[in-house]
Motif scaffolding. Structure first.
Motif, PDB file in Angstrom:
ATOM      1  N   GLU A  94      31.603  39.652  -4.084  1.00 25.40           N
ATOM      2  CA  GLU A  94      31.149  38.330  -3.653  1.00 25.40           C
ATOM      3  C   GLU A  94      29.623  38.243  -3.649  1.00 25.40           C
ATOM      4  O   GLU A  94      29.047  37.211  -4.004  1.00 25.40           O
ATOM      5  CB  GLU A  94      31.696  38.031  -2.260  1.00 25.40           C
ATOM      6  N   LYS A  95      28.980  39.346  -3.249  1.00 28.14           N
ATOM      7  CA  LYS A  95      27.518  39.352  -3.270  1.00 28.14           C
ATOM      8  C   LYS A  95      26.998  39.222  -4.703  1.00 28.14           C
ATOM      9  O   LYS A  95      26.062  38.456  -4.973  1.00 28.14           O
ATOM     10  CB  LYS A  95      26.999  40.642  -2.632  1.00 28.14           C
ATOM     11  N   GLN A  96      27.613  39.966  -5.633  1.00 25.50           N
ATOM     12  CA  GLN A  96      27.209  39.871  -7.039  1.00 25.50           C
ATOM     13  C   GLN A  96      27.465  38.476  -7.588  1.00 25.50           C
ATOM     14  O   GLN A  96      26.677  37.952  -8.382  1.00 25.50           O
ATOM     15  CB  GLN A  96      27.952  40.913  -7.869  1.00 25.50           C
ATOM     16  N   LEU A  97      28.593  37.866  -7.131  1.00 26.53           N
ATOM     17  CA  LEU A  97      28.887  36.511  -7.592  1.00 26.53           C
ATOM     18  C   LEU A  97      27.830  35.528  -7.102  1.00 26.53           C
ATOM     19  O   LEU A  97      27.376  34.663  -7.868  1.00 26.53           O
ATOM     20  CB  LEU A  97      30.274  36.094  -7.088  1.00 26.53           C
ATOM     21  N   LYS A  98      27.425  35.675  -5.830  1.00 31.01           N
ATOM     22  CA  LYS A  98      26.382  34.782  -5.314  1.00 31.01           C
ATOM     23  C   LYS A  98      25.073  34.982  -6.069  1.00 31.01           C
ATOM     24  O   LYS A  98      24.383  34.017  -6.407  1.00 31.01           O
ATOM     25  CB  LYS A  98      26.174  35.036  -3.822  1.00 31.01           C
ATOM     26  N   GLU A  99      24.731  36.265  -6.329  1.00 34.80           N
ATOM     27  CA  GLU A  99      23.504  36.526  -7.073  1.00 34.80           C
ATOM     28  C   GLU A  99      23.581  35.941  -8.484  1.00 34.80           C
ATOM     29  O   GLU A  99      22.598  35.374  -8.990  1.00 34.80           O
ATOM     30  CB  GLU A  99      23.244  38.030  -7.136  1.00 34.80           C
ATOM     31  N   ALA A 100      24.750  36.100  -9.120  1.00 37.39           N
ATOM     32  CA  ALA A 100      24.903  35.548 -10.471  1.00 37.39           C
ATOM     33  C   ALA A 100      24.811  34.027 -10.447  1.00 37.39           C
ATOM     34  O   ALA A 100      24.186  33.421 -11.334  1.00 37.39           O
ATOM     35  CB  ALA A 100      26.249  35.993 -11.063  1.00 37.39           C
ATOM     36  N   GLN A 101      25.419  33.394  -9.424  1.00 36.00           N
ATOM     37  CA  GLN A 101      25.320  31.940  -9.334  1.00 36.00           C
ATOM     38  C   GLN A 101      23.877  31.498  -9.112  1.00 36.00           C
ATOM     39  O   GLN A 101      23.432  30.490  -9.654  1.00 36.00           O
ATOM     40  CB  GLN A 101      26.215  31.443  -8.196  1.00 36.00           C
ATOM     41  N   GLY A 102      23.134  32.284  -8.297  1.00 34.85           N
ATOM     42  CA  GLY A 102      21.725  31.953  -8.105  1.00 34.85           C
ATOM     43  C   GLY A 102      20.931  32.059  -9.398  1.00 34.85           C
ATOM     44  O   GLY A 102      20.098  31.197  -9.706  1.00 34.85           O
ATOM     45  N   TYR A 304      31.250  35.574   6.533  1.00 30.84           N
ATOM     46  CA  TYR A 304      30.156  36.524   6.793  1.00 30.84           C
ATOM     47  C   TYR A 304      30.263  37.146   8.178  1.00 30.84           C
ATOM     48  O   TYR A 304      30.092  38.365   8.340  1.00 30.84           O
ATOM     49  CB  TYR A 304      28.811  35.822   6.631  1.00 30.84           C
ATOM     50  N   ILE A 305      30.563  36.345   9.207  1.00 32.80           N
ATOM     51  CA  ILE A 305      30.652  36.937  10.551  1.00 32.80           C
ATOM     52  C   ILE A 305      31.896  37.818  10.674  1.00 32.80           C
ATOM     53  O   ILE A 305      31.917  38.755  11.477  1.00 32.80           O
ATOM     54  CB  ILE A 305      30.634  35.852  11.649  1.00 32.80           C
ATOM     55  N   ARG A 306      32.936  37.537   9.877  1.00 32.75           N
ATOM     56  CA  ARG A 306      34.085  38.461   9.868  1.00 32.75           C
ATOM     57  C   ARG A 306      33.682  39.798   9.256  1.00 32.75           C
ATOM     58  O   ARG A 306      34.127  40.857   9.720  1.00 32.75           O
ATOM     59  CB  ARG A 306      35.251  37.850   9.084  1.00 32.75           C
ATOM     60  N   TYR A 307      32.859  39.768   8.214  1.00 33.28           N
ATOM     61  CA  TYR A 307      32.366  41.013   7.623  1.00 33.28           C
ATOM     62  C   TYR A 307      31.548  41.801   8.641  1.00 33.28           C
ATOM     63  O   TYR A 307      31.648  43.028   8.723  1.00 33.28           O
ATOM     64  CB  TYR A 307      31.526  40.718   6.391  1.00 33.28           C
ATOM     65  N   ILE A 308      30.727  41.097   9.418  1.00 33.10           N
ATOM     66  CA  ILE A 308      29.960  41.782  10.454  1.00 33.10           C
ATOM     67  C   ILE A 308      30.894  42.383  11.490  1.00 33.10           C
ATOM     68  O   ILE A 308      30.720  43.526  11.937  1.00 33.10           O
ATOM     69  CB  ILE A 308      28.968  40.809  11.116  1.00 33.10           C
ATOM     70  N   GLN A 309      31.915  41.629  11.883  1.00 33.52           N
ATOM     71  CA  GLN A 309      32.866  42.121  12.883  1.00 33.52           C
ATOM     72  C   GLN A 309      33.614  43.350  12.382  1.00 33.52           C
ATOM     73  O   GLN A 309      33.882  44.285  13.142  1.00 33.52           O
ATOM     74  CB  GLN A 309      33.859  41.006  13.232  1.00 33.52           C
ATOM     75  N   GLN A 310      33.932  43.390  11.085  1.00 34.99           N
ATOM     76  CA  GLN A 310      34.664  44.518  10.519  1.00 34.99           C
ATOM     77  C   GLN A 310      33.761  45.689  10.143  1.00 34.99           C
ATOM     78  O   GLN A 310      34.250  46.709   9.673  1.00 34.99           O
ATOM     79  CB  GLN A 310      35.438  44.059   9.280  1.00 34.99           C
ATOM     80  N   GLY A 311      32.458  45.552  10.334  1.00 33.41           N
ATOM     81  CA  GLY A 311      31.533  46.628  10.029  1.00 33.41           C
ATOM     82  C   GLY A 311      31.246  46.806   8.558  1.00 33.41           C
ATOM     83  O   GLY A 311      30.853  47.894   8.126  1.00 33.41           O
ATOM     84  N   LEU A 312      31.412  45.739   7.752  1.00 35.36           N
ATOM     85  CA  LEU A 312      31.201  45.852   6.314  1.00 35.36           C
ATOM     86  C   LEU A 312      29.772  45.535   5.909  1.00 35.36           C
ATOM     87  O   LEU A 312      29.377  45.822   4.771  1.00 35.36           O
ATOM     88  CB  LEU A 312      32.158  44.902   5.570  1.00 35.36           C
ATOM     89  N   VAL A 313      28.984  44.940   6.802  1.00 34.19           N
ATOM     90  CA  VAL A 313      27.602  44.589   6.486  1.00 34.19           C
ATOM     91  C   VAL A 313      26.702  45.734   6.944  1.00 34.19           C
ATOM     92  O   VAL A 313      26.689  46.090   8.119  1.00 34.19           O
ATOM     93  CB  VAL A 313      27.195  43.272   7.167  1.00 34.19           C
ATOM     94  N   ARG A 314      25.942  46.300   6.010  1.00 38.24           N
ATOM     95  CA  ARG A 314      25.110  47.464   6.298  1.00 38.24           C
ATOM     96  C   ARG A 314      23.635  47.108   6.494  1.00 38.24           C
ATOM     97  O   ARG A 314      22.809  47.994   6.561  1.00 38.24           O
ATOM     98  CB  ARG A 314      25.234  48.482   5.154  1.00 38.24           C
ATOM     99  N   GLU A 323      20.490  35.772   7.362  1.00 40.65           N
ATOM    100  CA  GLU A 323      21.639  35.317   6.558  1.00 40.65           C
ATOM    101  C   GLU A 323      22.474  34.318   7.346  1.00 40.65           C
ATOM    102  O   GLU A 323      22.955  33.314   6.799  1.00 40.65           O
ATOM    103  CB  GLU A 323      22.480  36.521   6.138  1.00 40.65           C
ATOM    104  N   VAL A 324      22.642  34.563   8.649  1.00 43.27           N
ATOM    105  CA  VAL A 324      23.365  33.604   9.496  1.00 43.27           C
ATOM    106  C   VAL A 324      22.603  32.278   9.544  1.00 43.27           C
ATOM    107  O   VAL A 324      23.202  31.190   9.477  1.00 43.27           O
ATOM    108  CB  VAL A 324      23.558  34.188  10.915  1.00 43.27           C
ATOM    109  N   MET A 325      21.268  32.343   9.667  1.00 40.56           N
ATOM    110  CA  MET A 325      20.480  31.114   9.679  1.00 40.56           C
ATOM    111  C   MET A 325      20.615  30.354   8.358  1.00 40.56           C
ATOM    112  O   MET A 325      20.666  29.116   8.336  1.00 40.56           O
ATOM    113  CB  MET A 325      19.007  31.443   9.937  1.00 40.56           C
ATOM    114  N   ARG A 326      20.664  31.082   7.250  1.00 41.84           N
ATOM    115  CA  ARG A 326      20.833  30.418   5.949  1.00 41.84           C
ATOM    116  C   ARG A 326      22.186  29.715   5.867  1.00 41.84           C
ATOM    117  O   ARG A 326      22.284  28.578   5.378  1.00 41.84           O
ATOM    118  CB  ARG A 326      20.708  31.442   4.820  1.00 41.84           C
ATOM    119  N   LEU A 327      23.216  30.367   6.378  1.00 40.13           N
ATOM    120  CA  LEU A 327      24.547  29.751   6.361  1.00 40.13           C
ATOM    121  C   LEU A 327      24.603  28.550   7.299  1.00 40.13           C
ATOM    122  O   LEU A 327      25.281  27.556   7.013  1.00 40.13           O
ATOM    123  CB  LEU A 327      25.600  30.797   6.761  1.00 40.13           C
ATOM    124  N   ARG A 328      23.887  28.631   8.421  1.00 43.85           N
ATOM    125  CA  ARG A 328      23.816  27.468   9.319  1.00 43.85           C
ATOM    126  C   ARG A 328      23.099  26.304   8.624  1.00 43.85           C
ATOM    127  O   ARG A 328      23.495  25.140   8.772  1.00 43.85           O
ATOM    128  CB  ARG A 328      23.094  27.842  10.609  1.00 43.85           C
TER     129      ARG A 328
END
Length: 344
Positions: A94-102, A304-314, A323-328
């Motif tokens: 998903e991160k690569q997809l966002k970067e590619a879309q950008g 994104y906040i689910r990823y944070i909750q699951q410990g997937l964001v490093r 990133e949360v501010m950008r999503l807001r």
């Protein structure tokens, strides 16, 4: 004399007989007791063998139970490992997809700018950016060729014309964005990050619900809006594109949930290229591009906040916060009616 003698002989004979009977009975008892002892010993030996066999079977059972527990634990651990790896790969994809879309958006903007430069150049009024040989020697030094493109060194972005008035640059110069952390918002985020959850009772999520999520998912049809918000929170909402060739064949039951030309959430007449489904057995609701952008912005935040909750964001806390501010900001912009349209 013969009478008493015969009587004594008869008595002795009877005593002899009784003594012999006693001896025989004694021998029989001894033999019987000996047989019983042998049988008892044999029974004891057999019992010992049975005990050893039971002990061996008990050890085999305990060993099998231990091996089964170890196998079950290893299978669960392997399953959890596979799930974690899949989540990490999904996040990376998903991160690569966002970067590619950008990158695609940047390339499209550059192509649009180049088209504008080409289309604004005519024989009667040539574009001086594309034809630097038409400029005077004094003004020619104010431009620089970089990789085949002509770029203006001045900050104004205007080009002198024959009338002395600067031509507006077709590509607007975007100012550099600066940012500063709000101490209250950052403190609320750090407090939530210590024990991340989707419970809106925390100050962090309570603020976002009241300022972004609630307004962004507030449509004309309030009941359906609540169902959409519940589906987004439970991660059971599905958005799928609608084949434009199949739009005229929509059934009446689907038209009741909006329609290909009427948004089910806003009730406004719009061309609906997408539809949503709430859960696995829910009905389909046709939504306009604006409604889709608002729902997508909220879904991106929850993902994104689910990823944070699951410990997937490093990332560190500050990167997560921005990133949360950008999503807001995306939710706020979508609520105001701004959204990107699909090209082509």
């Amino acid at each position: 004399q013969a009478g008493p003698t015969s009587g004594r002989g008869h008595g002795q004979l009877s005593r002899l007989r009784s003594s012999s009977l006693e001896i025989k009975e004694k021998e029989i008892r001894e033999k019987g007791s000996e047989i019983l002892r042998e049988q008892l010993d044999a029974a004891k030996k057999e019992l010992k063998l049975k005990d050893k066999e039971c002990e061996r079977l008990s050890q085999v059972r305990n060993q099998l139970e231990q091996e089964l527990e170890e196998l079950t634990a290893s299978l669960f651990e392997e399953a959890h490992k596979m799930v974690r790896e899949a989540n990490v790969k999904q996040a990376a994809a998903e991160k690569q997809l966002k970067e590619a879309q950008g990158k695609i958006d940047v390339l499209q903007a550059e192509v649009t700018a180049l088209k504008t430069l080409v289309l604004t150049s005519t024989p009667s009024s040539p574009n001086r950016q594309l034809h630097p040989q038409l400029q005077s020697s004094g003004t020619r030094g104010a431009y620089k060729h970089v990789g085949g493109h002509v770029r203006n060194k001045s900050a104004s972005g205007g080009f002198p014309t024959s009338s002395g008035k600067p031509e507006p640059s077709p590509v607007s110069v975007q100012p550099k964005e600066d940012r500063e952390i709000d101490s209250v918002l950052f403190a609320e985020f750090l407090m939530w990050k210590e024990h991340p959850s989707l419970d809106r009772s925390s100050a962090f999520l309570s603020r976002i619900y009241s300022e972004e999520i609630g307004p962004c998912l507030s449509f004309t049809r309030s009941e359906l809006s609540q169902l959409v918000q519940s589906a987004v929170e439970s991660n059971s909402l599905t958005i799928e594109p609608v084949a434009m060739s199949a739009l005229p064949m929509v059934k009446a039951s689907a038209i009741e949930c909006g329609g290909p030309k009427k948004c089910a959430l806003s009730g406004m007449s719009r061309l609906c290229r997408h539809r949503i489904k709430l859960g696995d057995k829910g009905s389909y609701y046709y939504i306009s591009p604006s409604s889709r952008a608002r729902i997508t912005a909220v879904c991106n935040f929850f993902t994104y906040i689910r990823y944070i909750q699951q410990g997937l964001v490093r990332h560190d806390a500050e990167q997560m916060f921005w990133e949360v501010m950008r999503l807001r900001r995306e939710m706020t912009v979508a609520k105001l009616g701004f959204y990107l349209t699909d090209q082509g």
